[in-house]
Design a protein around this motif. Structure first.
Motif, mmCIF file in Angstrom:
data_model
loop_
_atom_site.group_PDB
_atom_site.id
_atom_site.type_symbol
_atom_site.label_atom_id
_atom_site.label_comp_id
_atom_site.label_asym_id
_atom_site.label_seq_id
_atom_site.Cartn_x
_atom_site.Cartn_y
_atom_site.Cartn_z
ATOM 1 N N ASP A 106 0.828 -1.199 0.000
ATOM 2 C CA ASP A 106 0.000 0.000 0.000
ATOM 3 C C ASP A 106 0.862 1.248 0.000
ATOM 4 O OD1 ASP A 106 -2.397 1.324 -0.097
ATOM 5 O OD2 ASP A 106 -2.771 1.189 2.054
ATOM 6 N N ASN A 107 0.617 2.106 -0.974
ATOM 7 C CA ASN A 107 1.357 3.343 -1.152
ATOM 8 C C ASN A 107 1.016 4.311 -0.029
ATOM 9 O OD1 ASN A 107 2.494 5.717 -2.046
ATOM 10 N ND2 ASN A 107 1.651 5.592 -4.093
ATOM 11 N N SER A 108 2.026 4.842 0.626
ATOM 12 C CA SER A 108 1.797 5.778 1.726
ATOM 13 C C SER A 108 1.141 7.069 1.253
ATOM 14 C CB SER A 108 3.106 6.096 2.448
ATOM 15 O OG SER A 108 4.014 6.707 1.550
ATOM 16 N N ASN A 109 1.181 7.336 -0.055
ATOM 17 C CA ASN A 109 0.535 8.521 -0.611
ATOM 18 C C ASN A 109 -0.786 8.162 -1.272
ATOM 19 O OD1 ASN A 109 2.618 10.252 0.099
ATOM 20 N ND2 ASN A 109 3.770 9.731 -1.727
ATOM 21 N N ASN A 110 -1.382 7.050 -0.891
ATOM 22 C CA ASN A 110 -2.589 6.533 -1.534
ATOM 23 C C ASN A 110 -3.716 7.562 -1.585
ATOM 24 O OD1 ASN A 110 -4.122 4.581 -2.822
ATOM 25 N ND2 ASN A 110 -4.848 3.711 -0.908
ATOM 26 N N ALA A 166 3.995 3.203 4.726
ATOM 27 C CA ALA A 166 4.158 4.130 5.849
ATOM 28 C C ALA A 166 4.838 3.422 7.022
ATOM 29 C CB ALA A 166 2.809 4.698 6.278
ATOM 30 N N ASP A 167 4.534 2.131 7.227
ATOM 31 C CA ASP A 167 5.203 1.368 8.282
ATOM 32 C C ASP A 167 6.679 1.175 7.955
ATOM 33 O OD1 ASP A 167 2.804 1.169 9.643
ATOM 34 O OD2 ASP A 167 2.389 -0.870 8.954
ATOM 35 N N GLY A 171 9.947 2.280 10.030
ATOM 36 C CA GLY A 171 10.722 1.173 10.586
ATOM 37 C C GLY A 171 9.897 0.193 11.390
ATOM 38 N N ILE A 172 8.572 0.220 11.218
ATOM 39 C CA ILE A 172 7.678 -0.671 11.959
ATOM 40 C C ILE A 172 7.581 -2.016 11.247
ATOM 41 C CG2 ILE A 172 5.280 -1.016 12.711
ATOM 42 C CD1 ILE A 172 5.049 2.041 12.856
ATOM 43 N N GLY A 173 7.687 -3.104 11.992
ATOM 44 C CA GLY A 173 7.391 -4.426 11.472
ATOM 45 C C GLY A 173 8.516 -5.130 10.740
ATOM 46 N N ARG A 174 9.611 -4.465 10.477
ATOM 47 C CA ARG A 174 10.775 -5.092 9.833
ATOM 48 C C ARG A 174 10.423 -5.812 8.540
ATOM 49 N NH1 ARG A 174 14.663 -6.726 14.768
ATOM 50 N NH2 ARG A 174 13.923 -5.127 16.155
ATOM 51 N N PHE A 177 12.880 -1.609 4.120
ATOM 52 C CA PHE A 177 13.463 -0.327 4.525
ATOM 53 C C PHE A 177 13.315 0.678 3.392
ATOM 54 C CE2 PHE A 177 16.904 -2.980 2.893
ATOM 55 C CZ PHE A 177 17.540 -2.155 1.982
ATOM 56 N N ALA A 178 13.366 1.966 3.771
ATOM 57 C CA ALA A 178 13.265 3.059 2.811
ATOM 58 C C ALA A 178 14.657 3.568 2.475
ATOM 59 C CB ALA A 178 12.424 4.200 3.393
#
Length: 190
Positions: A106-110, A166-167, A171-174, A177-178
């Protein structure tokens, strides 16, 4: 697997996966669309105007089942698991959680209906035996760098639960990475 893109009436888009074969006979797209072909399957876009398949790539074996998978982008991205049958894959089913043929990234800019950037196979980046994928977001702005762009490495996994970029940014959930763009207006990392 090889994926080819096309379009449909409402610009939802579609991609075609054609299985490797040993003879020189043509593959009929109509048969792929109807699900009657032994030579591949169609991946139908999920949303009107999504233009699914503008960016599509082989993904390697993301879920570790021995079959190569495909990554397809529209407003979000989807990993579609490899399979041996010609039944069509509906990205709408993967999006709403009723399909088990892959998972949604899911795109964080959805909310803004920005399209996902380019998508590609990344290999096994984290050494867990599963292939990973990489995708770009050329619209991403950082606090001090407007439209610097951002890339995401999403780790392979065996389930079909969605991943929220967004996660990954947080860094949520491993799950990956970005990779943040270096300077203002860099816009592309992939």
């Amino acid at each position: 697997m090889n994926a080819y893109t096309g379009s449909e009436e409402y610009a939802a888009g579609r991609s075609y996966v054609v299985f490797g074969k040993r003879d020189g006979q043509p593959v009929e797209v109509e048969d792929l669309e109807s699900g009657t072909s032994p030579y591949g399957f169609v991946i139908n876009g999920s949303l009107e105007d999504a233009k699914s398949g503008e960016s599509v790539s082989g993904a390697g074996d993301v879920n570790g089942d021995g079959l190569d998978d495909v990554i397809v982008a529209d407003f979000s991205s989807y990993v579609v698991f490899g399979k041996r049958n010609g039944k069509p894959v509906e990205l709408a089913d993967i999006r709403n959680g009723t399909g088990h043929q892959g998972f949604l990234i899911d795109n964080s800019n959805n909310y803004s209906y920005e399209r996902s950037g380019p998508v590609s196979r990344a290999g096994d980046v984290n050494g867990d035996g599963l292939d990973d994928v990489i995708l770009g977001d050329d619209t991403a702005s950082l606090a001090d760098r407007a439209r610097a762009g951002r890339g995401y490495v999403v780790f392979g996994k065996r389930d079909n639960q969605p991943i929220d970029l967004a996660d990954i940014e947080s860094g949520i959930g491993r799950r990956g990475f970005a990779i943040n763009g270096a300077k203002e207006l860099d816009q592309r990392l992939s």
